[in-house]
Design a protein around this motif. Structure first.
Motif, PDB file in Angstrom:
ATOM      1  N   VAL A  78       0.704  -1.154   0.141  1.00 52.83           N
ATOM      2  CA  VAL A  78       0.074  -0.001   0.109  1.00 52.83           C
ATOM      3  C   VAL A  78       0.908   1.396  -0.097  1.00 52.83           C
ATOM      4  N   LEU A  79       0.611   2.179  -0.907  1.00 52.11           N
ATOM      5  CA  LEU A  79       0.893   3.595  -0.951  1.00 52.11           C
ATOM      6  C   LEU A  79      -0.002   4.378  -0.383  1.00 52.11           C
ATOM      7  N   MET A  80       0.427   5.335   0.539  1.00 54.41           N
ATOM      8  CA  MET A  80      -0.591   6.217   1.239  1.00 54.41           C
ATOM      9  C   MET A  80      -0.086   7.626   1.107  1.00 54.41           C
ATOM     10  N   ALA A  81      -1.307   8.386   0.661  1.00 49.23           N
ATOM     11  CA  ALA A  81      -1.117   9.901   0.666  1.00 49.23           C
ATOM     12  C   ALA A  81      -1.585  10.605   2.135  1.00 49.23           C
ATOM     13  N   GLN A  82      -0.914  11.270   2.429  1.00 48.56           N
ATOM     14  CA  GLN A  82      -1.221  12.253   3.604  1.00 48.56           C
ATOM     15  C   GLN A  82      -1.132  13.776   3.261  1.00 48.56           C
ATOM     16  N   ASP A  83      -1.887  14.332   4.165  1.00 49.52           N
ATOM     17  CA  ASP A  83      -1.735  15.716   3.905  1.00 49.52           C
ATOM     18  C   ASP A  83      -0.563  16.358   5.067  1.00 49.52           C
ATOM     19  N   PRO A  84       0.373  16.964   4.396  1.00 50.80           N
ATOM     20  CA  PRO A  84       1.685  17.444   5.197  1.00 50.80           C
ATOM     21  C   PRO A  84       1.271  18.730   5.998  1.00 50.80           C
ATOM     22  N   SER A  85       0.304  19.317   5.745  1.00 47.34           N
ATOM     23  CA  SER A  85       0.377  20.568   6.315  1.00 47.34           C
ATOM     24  C   SER A  85      -0.485  20.677   7.621  1.00 47.34           C
ATOM     25  N   THR A  86      -0.667  19.608   8.469  1.00 46.17           N
ATOM     26  CA  THR A  86      -1.281  19.929   9.836  1.00 46.17           C
ATOM     27  C   THR A  86      -0.210  20.032  10.900  1.00 46.17           C
ATOM     28  N   PRO A  87      -0.410  20.946  11.603  1.00 44.44           N
ATOM     29  CA  PRO A  87       0.494  21.432  12.869  1.00 44.44           C
ATOM     30  C   PRO A  87       1.085  20.061  13.505  1.00 44.44           C
ATOM     31  N   ASP A  88       0.291  19.018  13.887  1.00 41.06           N
ATOM     32  CA  ASP A  88       0.732  18.160  14.659  1.00 41.06           C
ATOM     33  C   ASP A  88       1.259  16.808  13.957  1.00 41.06           C
TER      34      ASP A  88
ATOM     35  N   ARG B 156     -11.111  14.370  -2.696  1.00 40.51           N
ATOM     36  CA  ARG B 156     -11.296  14.085  -4.227  1.00 40.51           C
ATOM     37  C   ARG B 156     -11.302  15.454  -4.855  1.00 40.51           C
ATOM     38  N   ARG B 157     -10.390  15.551  -6.021  1.00 33.70           N
ATOM     39  CA  ARG B 157     -10.336  16.556  -6.940  1.00 33.70           C
ATOM     40  C   ARG B 157      -9.424  17.387  -6.272  1.00 33.70           C
ATOM     41  N   ARG B 158      -8.522  16.835  -5.504  1.00 30.16           N
ATOM     42  CA  ARG B 158      -7.352  17.705  -5.077  1.00 30.16           C
ATOM     43  C   ARG B 158      -5.914  17.088  -5.606  1.00 30.16           C
ATOM     44  N   GLY B 159      -5.977  16.571  -6.409  1.00 30.74           N
ATOM     45  CA  GLY B 159      -4.535  16.039  -6.874  1.00 30.74           C
ATOM     46  C   GLY B 159      -4.103  14.559  -6.164  1.00 30.74           C
ATOM     47  N   VAL B 160      -4.762  13.955  -5.245  1.00 31.43           N
ATOM     48  CA  VAL B 160      -4.481  12.778  -4.418  1.00 31.43           C
ATOM     49  C   VAL B 160      -4.444  11.679  -5.501  1.00 31.43           C
ATOM     50  N   GLY B 161      -5.350  11.537  -6.137  1.00 31.94           N
ATOM     51  CA  GLY B 161      -5.229  10.468  -7.076  1.00 31.94           C
ATOM     52  C   GLY B 161      -4.151  10.359  -7.911  1.00 31.94           C
ATOM     53  N   THR B 162      -3.597  11.759  -8.592  1.00 30.44           N
ATOM     54  CA  THR B 162      -2.649  11.916  -9.469  1.00 30.44           C
ATOM     55  C   THR B 162      -1.188  11.484  -8.746  1.00 30.44           C
ATOM     56  N   GLN B 163      -1.415  12.079  -7.513  1.00 35.31           N
ATOM     57  CA  GLN B 163      -0.021  11.668  -6.491  1.00 35.31           C
ATOM     58  C   GLN B 163       0.135  10.137  -6.516  1.00 35.31           C
ATOM     59  N   LEU B 164      -0.871   9.528  -6.209  1.00 35.61           N
ATOM     60  CA  LEU B 164      -0.845   8.132  -6.100  1.00 35.61           C
ATOM     61  C   LEU B 164      -0.676   7.270  -7.131  1.00 35.61           C
ATOM     62  N   LEU B 165      -1.080   7.760  -8.225  1.00 38.42           N
ATOM     63  CA  LEU B 165      -0.551   7.175  -9.752  1.00 38.42           C
ATOM     64  C   LEU B 165       0.866   7.315  -9.963  1.00 38.42           C
TER      65      LEU B 165
END
Length: 171
Positions: free
Chosen positions: A49-59, A90-99
């Motif tokens: 599994v390749l997992m995408a996460q949002d890096p911008s959270t303060p914690d 969805r529609r934020r580029g996550v699918g593209t990054q995972l591809l």
């Protein structure tokens, strides 16, 4: 990934402990599908599994934005078994990054995926990413043929298992 845009999702290989969070964003597992939950657990345990996460959270990294399952069970070639994006991502580029992550980590000369003909969002994503139709299979889902696609492999192999950390992928 654009190093100047720190808001882009970061992709890393999921660990065995990530499976409950991934099940929480999966449309089938989240509604109680035990078989899908078991599949997610197994894929994570096998390192598929390749997992995408949002890096911008303060914690630190947030809950998953999406995941992709990369296996080698399709004629001993890479096969993107599943690509799932959280509804709020969805529609934020996550699918593209995972591809892109699947393409750069695939260890075989060819990478395939498939989707139902009715899955217009996935078909658009694959088309925009340059994937080419490779075939069609009737009979899996009544009245909804499975469309197969081949990745236009242009990026070098990148083994995420060596670092265990987030890896940037070229835009």
């Amino acid at each position: 990934m654009d190093p100047d845009n720190l808001d882009e999702p970061r992709v890393r290989r999921a660990t065995a402990s990530d499976w409950p969070a991934l099940a929480g964003i999966d449309s089938l597992a989240a509604t109680g599908d035990g078989a899908r939950r078991d599949s997610i657990r197994g894929w994570c345990e096998r390192g598929a599994v390749l997992m995408a996460q949002d890096p911008s959270t303060p914690d630190g990294p947030s809950s998953p934005l999406g995941y992709a399952v990369l296996e080698y069970t399709f004629f001993e070639q890479g096969f993107l078994t599943l690509l799932m994006t959280a509804p709020n991502a969805r529609r934020r580029g996550v699918g593209t990054q995972l591809l892109r992550a699947a393409e750069t980590t695939c260890a075989t000369p060819k990478l395939f995926t498939s989707t139902n003909a009715s899955n217009h969002a996935m078909r658009r994503l694959l088309s925009h990413a340059g994937w080419q139709r490779a075939g069609i299979l009737h009979g899996l889902d009544e009245g909804d043929p499975e469309l197969f696609y081949l990745c236009p492999r242009t990026r070098p192999y990148n083994d995420l298992s060596q670092t265990g950390t987030s890896t940037a992928f070229p835009a």
